[in-house]
Design a protein around this motif. Sequence first.
Motif, PDB file in Angstrom:
ATOM      1  N   GLU A  88       0.682  -1.585   0.346  1.00 48.96           N
ATOM      2  CA  GLU A  88      -0.279  -0.239  -0.241  1.00 48.96           C
ATOM      3  C   GLU A  88       0.656   0.958  -0.007  1.00 48.96           C
ATOM      4  O   GLU A  88       0.634   2.139  -0.578  1.00 48.96           O
ATOM      5  N   ASP A  89       2.272   1.313   0.533  1.00 51.59           N
ATOM      6  CA  ASP A  89       2.386   2.557   1.340  1.00 51.59           C
ATOM      7  C   ASP A  89       3.617   2.537  -0.704  1.00 51.59           C
ATOM      8  O   ASP A  89       3.679   4.140  -0.990  1.00 51.59           O
ATOM      9  N   ASP A  90       3.376   1.673  -1.131  1.00 56.55           N
ATOM     10  CA  ASP A  90       4.382   1.743  -2.948  1.00 56.55           C
ATOM     11  C   ASP A  90       3.322   2.046  -4.225  1.00 56.55           C
ATOM     12  O   ASP A  90       3.685   3.192  -4.811  1.00 56.55           O
ATOM     13  N   ILE A  91       1.559   2.140  -3.664  1.00 61.18           N
ATOM     14  CA  ILE A  91       0.608   2.279  -4.177  1.00 61.18           C
ATOM     15  C   ILE A  91       0.643   3.944  -3.863  1.00 61.18           C
ATOM     16  O   ILE A  91       0.308   4.585  -4.812  1.00 61.18           O
ATOM     17  N   GLU A  92       0.538   4.203  -3.182  1.00 64.18           N
ATOM     18  CA  GLU A  92       0.525   5.703  -2.526  1.00 64.18           C
ATOM     19  C   GLU A  92       1.692   6.146  -3.046  1.00 64.18           C
ATOM     20  O   GLU A  92       1.657   8.057  -3.673  1.00 64.18           O
ATOM     21  N   ALA A  93       3.103   5.735  -3.407  1.00 68.72           N
ATOM     22  CA  ALA A  93       4.255   7.072  -2.969  1.00 68.72           C
ATOM     23  C   ALA A  93       4.042   6.853  -5.207  1.00 68.72           C
ATOM     24  O   ALA A  93       4.502   7.805  -5.927  1.00 68.72           O
ATOM     25  N   ILE A  94       2.832   6.217  -6.198  1.00 66.76           N
ATOM     26  CA  ILE A  94       3.359   6.885  -7.536  1.00 66.76           C
ATOM     27  C   ILE A  94       2.399   8.229  -7.278  1.00 66.76           C
ATOM     28  O   ILE A  94       1.644   8.714  -7.096  1.00 66.76           O
TER      29      ILE A  94
END
Length: 205
Positions: A88-94
């Motif tokens: 989820e953190d990597d998705i939010e970093a998009i």
Amino acid sequence: QNVVICDLGMSRKTSIKMSLLEFTTTKYYRPPEGFYNENGYNATVDIWAAGCIFAEVVLGSKLFKFNSNDTLKDSLQTLFGVIGYPSEDDIEAIAGLKAEEVKRIIRDEIDKSLCKNTICEIFRAYGGLGRLVERMLAFNLNKRCTAEEALKDEYFGVDKEEGFEDIIEEDEEEVEEHEDENKLRAEIWEEISKFQSDRQEVGAL
């Protein structure tokens, strides 16, 4: 021992304010952000490409099986089928103009049952190569390893105490020894032939 990836036919001036990733990256070696991010081109894009090429040299085939008519969802599904579903953190970093659309596609349309990090499994016969490729193909570009970090990976047998500059100097000395172009070509071909032979033997096992 020296790898240079070059395609001047698609080169662009980085000072030009335009989307670069779509036009300067071949689909098979394009990082996730290359499918949706309209921001500038940087070194993390090359690290991903190098990881894909590294994998292709070892496997003898492309790591990601894209189709010419793939949608954004299709492309992401293909990527996640190899590198696994992002956190989820990597998705939010998009980031980028399409960020919200991409986040929605990943959360609502991607089939998670088909998402599995299979890199280490694919390269299980090649020692620590899987772990190195995994670092080079991190979904989050901020977590992708740098070229220097990749060269210092244990896969290459480099002592962590040895400086990066020392590695470069040794490579330069070796290159200087090969002044005869024909001899160098013959040595390269010999290495390629030996590698192909070793890879076939591993596959037979």
